[in-house]
Write a protein that holds these residues in place. Structure first.
Motif, PDB file in Angstrom:
ATOM      1  N   ARG A  14       0.690  -1.149   0.203  1.00 23.79           N
ATOM      2  CA  ARG A  14      -0.121  -0.014  -0.068  1.00 23.79           C
ATOM      3  C   ARG A  14       0.875   1.299   0.150  1.00 23.79           C
ATOM      4  N   ASP A  15       1.926   1.330   0.499  1.00 23.12           N
ATOM      5  CA  ASP A  15       2.859   2.612   0.910  1.00 23.12           C
ATOM      6  C   ASP A  15       3.611   2.751  -0.440  1.00 23.12           C
ATOM      7  N   THR A  36      10.023   7.204   1.840  1.00 22.34           N
ATOM      8  CA  THR A  36       9.667   6.163   2.949  1.00 22.34           C
ATOM      9  C   THR A  36       9.026   6.665   4.344  1.00 22.34           C
ATOM     10  N   ASP A  40       0.213  10.262   4.205  1.00 22.63           N
ATOM     11  CA  ASP A  40      -0.624   9.570   2.909  1.00 22.63           C
ATOM     12  C   ASP A  40      -0.180  10.260   1.610  1.00 22.63           C
ATOM     13  N   LYS A  43       2.873   8.645   0.326  1.00 18.27           N
ATOM     14  CA  LYS A  43       2.947   7.384   0.020  1.00 18.27           C
ATOM     15  C   LYS A  43       1.920   7.027  -1.289  1.00 18.27           C
ATOM     16  N   ASN A  46       4.347   7.535  -4.260  1.00 15.91           N
ATOM     17  CA  ASN A  46       5.002   6.194  -4.579  1.00 15.91           C
ATOM     18  C   ASN A  46       4.447   5.762  -5.530  1.00 15.91           C
ATOM     19  N   TRP A  71      -4.597   1.536  -2.982  1.00 15.79           N
ATOM     20  CA  TRP A  71      -4.865   2.453  -1.731  1.00 15.79           C
ATOM     21  C   TRP A  71      -6.057   2.309  -1.005  1.00 15.79           C
TER      22      TRP A  71
END
Length: 152
Positions: A14-15, A36, A40, A43, A46, A71
């Motif tokens: 998810r991240d 890292t 949200d 993430k 990413n 997500w």
């Protein structure tokens, strides 16, 4: 990288860190910065970077999942399908010497037929077209027959 034990697949991905790391292993430097830490938004960034990297690597757009699929955990099957599409695309990159995922895509199998062979093929009716010899409705009695009751 290994998946942490006991954590669901979709929660690990998810991240976007593992997905971005995967793309950087296949094509070093394709994603310059992996977030890292952060909220949200970082993430989800990413995941957007991962999708752009997939397109740059040669994965067809139709095989990519949308950010909300992962997500919001709406379509995890499509996320898995995207990972397999990356595996298929890796076969087209000879610089990748690591393991592959999934079957190797087929390549062109071009054939050259002579004019004589092409003309011979025009005279043949293939079985896909069907046949009309002896076409009747005999034997077509599905279910019970119709009952006609007189006088009612």
């Amino acid at each position: 990288m290994r998946f942490p034990p006991g954590v669901p697949y979709e929660d690990v991905l998810r991240d976007g860190v593992i997905l971005c790391t995967l793309m950087n292993r296949l094509a070093p430097g394709i994603i310059p910065r992996i977030n890292t830490t952060g909220g949200d938004y970082k993430k989800m960034d990413n995941l957007s970077q991962f999708q752009r990297a997939c397109t740059a690597y040669g994965v067809p757009d139709v095989d990519l999942f949308q950010t909300t699929d992962l997500w919001d955990k709406k379509n995890i099957a499509l996320v898995t399908s995207t990972i397999f599409a990356i595996g298929r695309t890796a076969y087209k990159h000879p610089e990748w010497r690591g393991p592959h995922l999934g079957p190797k895509p087929s390549e062109e199998n071009k054939r050259d037929f002579s004019e004589e062979q092409l003309r011979a093929g025009e005279a043949i009716i293939g079985l896909q077209a069907g046949q009309n010899r002896g076409a009747t409705q005999a034997g077509q009695n599905f279910g019970a027959s119709r009952k006609i009751i007189l006088g009612k």
